[in-house]
Design a protein around this motif. Structure first.
Motif: not given
Length: 382
Positions: A370-372, A367, A321, A302, A299-300, A295, A317-319
């Motif tokens: 918007d994130g993975t 993935s 690439h 969780s 970003g976020s 990120m 989870s991440d936001t």
């Protein structure tokens, strides 16, 4: 990465030698096949000559023993003799073929492709055409190079995996040695820091300062313990995976940028799993740090814990690439990295800790740009 140049040289020499041997065997086999094919044609031509000789004799003449022996000895080469009037005679072939006209025509076409037909002539006049196929021995010999290549391929595969495993073992020993040496080197200044912190306490300075120093010392002790365990089987004990995950998550949350939004949730409580606390927390930290890097510090992140049957599931989870689908498995290989200054060790260590030490599973669940979402699965200890 080559840790033993001498072994690499030996490997190259073995590969070149194997290639030369295989080439010689295939060349020799091909030469033998051609020679055998020529001898078989000579045999059929002699048979055709004997046929001409017999047909040229008067009806009451003695044909002699030689032509008859030639006919009797040729029992291996399948032949179809087509006279100029269209009459067909089949030799050295199964009985069911002799009565099937369509099958005979197919055989004539096939024999014509395998070998050039022999024209039988007498005094310049065409008497018949002889079609012949390869004998059983010649057909079996034709497939010998393929069988040989298959055997060599299997043998080469075994050798390849042997050297690959050997190389991987050497790399593992090197990384384990480096990790243990790192742990040993950290130990000396760590002991000194403990002493200096005790002196600071004796000076009655602000307790909050020594408390923070103690936290960092404890952190260094954890890192030392982690590195010292690489290359050896860790001791597992039953722990609540929800508590241990949250502890690791909260530690990073307090020490990360305020531009990152952290979220932790669990849809289950008291999920007992056999864990090594230090290594497991290292796993969570690595995954969270990877998400933060993806990120670029904003970003976020969780972490969610679920119970699926007899398994505890952790979703990180991440936001960022995202990861290309073709790299879903490759990212766990040692040395693979998308970072300019990365070493590609983080996720390979995570996979080893999860799958080899804890007998769990880890994979990229989904993935995109918007994130993975990374998924870890452990069996519950119940």
């Amino acid at each position: 990465m080559n840790f033993n140049p001498e072994k690499k040289t030996i490997t190259i020499i073995l590969q070149i030698t194997s290639f030369v041997i295989v080439s010689l065997i295939l060349w020799n086999t091909n030469s033998f096949f051609k020679k055998f094919k020529e001898e078989e044609r000579n045999k059929v031509e002699i048979w055709a000559s004997a046929l001409v000789e017999l047909q040229s004799l008067p009806a009451d003449a003695d044909p002699g023993n030689l032509p008859l022996k030639i006919f009797q000895n040729n029992t291996t080469t399948p032949m179809i003799l087509m006279n100029r009037d269209g009459a067909i005679k089949v030799s050295n072939m199964p009985k069911e073929i002799t009565t099937d006209t369509a099958l005979i025509q197919k055989k004539i076409i096939k024999f014509g492709e395998e070998n050039k037909p022999i024209k039988i002539e007498y005094k310049g006049e065409d008497l018949a055409t002889l079609y012949y196929g390869n004998s059983d021995v010649l057909n079996k010999l034709k497939y010998y190079p393929i069988a040989l290549l298959l055997i060599i391929f299997l043998f080469g595969t075994v050798i390849y995996f042997f050297f690959k495993t050997n190389k991987s073992s050497e790399q593992n020993k090197l990384w384990a040695g480096m990790a243990k040496e790192t742990a040993h080197q950290i130990g000396t200044p760590l002991t000194s820091l403990l002493g200096w912190n005790e002196l600071l306490k004796a000076e009655n300075i602000n307790p909050s300062i020594t408390e923070e120093i103690e936290k960092d010392i404890a952190r260094l002790e954890t890192i030392t313990e982690r590195f010292s365990k690489i290359g050896s089987l860790p001791i597992l004990a039953e722990h609540d995976i929800v508590v241990e995950t949250k502890n690791a998550f909260d530690y990073l949350k307090l020490r990360s940028s305020k531009l990152i939004h952290f979220s932790f949730s669990s849809k289950a409580e008291n999920l007992p799993v056999l864990l090594n606390k230090s290594l497991f927390q290292w796993t969570i930290e690595n995954l969270v740090k990877n998400g933060i890097d993806a990120m670029r510090g904003k970003g976020s992140i969780s972490v969610e814990i679920l119970k699926e049957g007899n398994n505890a599931v952790i979703l990180v989870s991440d936001t960022g690439h995202g990861i290309l689908k073709k790299d879903f498995n490759t990212i766990f290989n040692p040395g693979f990295t998308s970072k300019k200054r990365g070493w590609g060790l983080g996720l390979s260590l995570v996979k080893r800790i999860v799958e080899e030490y804890h007998k769990g599973k880890i994979k990229v669940l989904t993935s995109s740009k918007d994130g993975t979402i990374m998924k870890i699965t452990f069996k519950l200890n119940s």
